[in-house]
Design a protein around this motif. Structure first.
Motif: not given
Length: 445
Positions: A76-90, A116-123
């Protein structure tokens, strides 16, 4: 009802589960599905949630999965809080910029664009699967950079994607409390983009009381933003900036402070969370106690680059009601038609006429069973409007660059960002990000 949490092995997931667990209203969440690509993280957070649930009479059922469709199915609801690349990417987002003397921060400036660039395709893929598996669900996005990601997901799902952030809501509540007013009995005039907005008014009994706060140096010193920006600068502006504007107004100071530290925020969190997940794996029975201890350490060090040495955050700046409270209030307003006003990231339409209609902005909205409805916004001062127009153009270029796999557009986005001072520097940034982040390099081929 079913809530799917994407990024379900993330450290802050227990905050969302705790808020859901405490909800006593009708039509509440009774089934939580945690999705993550790292099974070990899922197992650790599952332990925390089960121990948290033991403190309640009827906690929501928890399931874990590494299959996205399973998590989304029937939600019914989807909460999205993904981190593509993990903290290593950060840490790469931060360090590549800092090595060039630029701001290294995960949502603002070059680091935010790389993230944003690496997250957008997954989102976008998540949005496409949600359209297939749970077409009637509302998507609540907390994945950063929140405005950019929300906008890209809306291109697939429309207005059923809503971005949330606790920063502007916290700002309004702190301002009200400083003046001795009940935060729930004032109206807030706020506008901008995610992590780039301003509190322009505070209504109480038909009067804008924000000038009462701005003119009083003593009262300003009682809130985080007053200490962060200083009374003199706030009084020059005539309004209260979101805390993330510190990176624009005091760029050199922020860069110097971050570079002068022993580690970046990402590096601190990477070490802290590695230790947390290892500790839970070794002693699963202590998962909740360990999580609470680490959360306290995490909150206390948030945005420390804006504080003087030895200065700690005020207790009222970190206590109760963060983004998880925003998410719960949003879900309650939609499912129960509990009309509520809150600051959200939504489609612009004609709210800020100088921005594209499909741009995602951050403004007060009235929320009911039909979702959020942006409230009319007063015309913005030129200095606010000019900055958000430039940053929004950069966000939209970044979305297009990810969609088209275009290094040319990615370079243009970097070069036009107000915190990047040279096209030559932008070229070096992009090259270095591609060297440090293989997924980003692959995207732009």
């Amino acid at each position: 009802m079913k809530l799917a949490i994407l990024g379900g092995g993330g450290f802050r997931v227990p905050l969302v589960y705790g808020a859901v667990m405490r909800d006593q209203g009708d039509r509440r969440i009774d089934h939580v599905s945690l999705y993550d690509v790292v099974p070990e993280r899922l197992q650790a957070i599952e332990q925390v949630l089960r121990q948290l649930g033991a403190e309640a009479d009827q906690p929501p059922v928890v399931e874990t999965t590494t299959d996205l469709d399973t998590a989304l199915d029937g939600a019914d609801f989807v909460f999205s809080a993904i981190r593509v690349g993990g903290l290593e990417g950060r840490t790469a987002d931060e360090r590549v910029a800092l090595d060039l003397g630029l701001l290294g921060q995960e949502t603002t400036g070059p680091g935010g664009l790389a993230y944003g660039l690496r997250t957008l395709p997954t989102a976008v893929r998540i949005a496409e699967r949600a359209a297939a598996m749970c077409p009637g669900a509302w998507i609540i996005n907390f994945t950063n950079p929140a405005g950019m990601i929300t906008e890209a997901m809306q291109q697939v799902l429309g207005r059923r994607v809503i971005g949330i952030c606790d920063s502007p809501i916290g700002l309004g509540r702190r301002a009200a409390r400083a003046l001795g007013h009940d935060p729930d009995r004032v109206s807030v005039s706020y506008a901008g983009l995610n992590h780039l907005g301003w509190l322009n008014g505070l209504g109480k009994d038909g009067r804008n009381v924000l000038p009462d706060l701005i003119q009083d140096e003593r009262l300003l010193a009682t809130i985080e933003e007053g200490r962060l920006f200083g009374a003199e600068w706030i009084q020059s502006l005539g309004y209260l900036p979101n805390e993330y504007l510190y990176y624009y107004y005091f760029t050199r100071d922020a860069v110097a402070s971050i570079r002068g530290g022993a580690e970046t925020r990402g590096e601190f969190l990477l070490g802290q969370q590695r230790a947390f997940y290892e500790a839970v794996a070794a002693q699963p029975g202590n998962a909740l106690a360990r999580w609470r201890q680490v959360r306290e350490e995490r909150d206390a060090t948030y945005m420390k680059e804006g504080r003087t040495a030895g200065e700690s955050r005020d207790a009222t700046d970190v206590e109760g009601g963060g983004y998880e409270a925003v998410a719960l209030a949003l879900m309650a307003a939609i499912t129960r038609n509990d009309r509520a006003t809150m600051i959200l990231n939504v489609r612009n339409g004609s709210t800020i006429p100088a921005l594209p209609a499909d741009a995602v902005i951050e403004v007060p909205c009235m929320v009911d069973a039909d979702g959020p409805h942006p409230l009319a916004a007063a015309p913005l001062p030129a200095e606010q409007l000019g900055l958000i127009q430039q940053v929004k153009a950069v966000e939209q270029l970044t979305i297009q660059a990810a969609r088209d796999h275009s290094p040319t557009l990615a370079l243009k986005a970097l070069a036009l960002h107000p915190l990047i001072d040279s096209v030559t520097t932008a070229r070096i940034l992009l090259s270095n990000y591609r060297s440090r982040l293989p997924d980003l390099d692959q995207l732009l081929r």
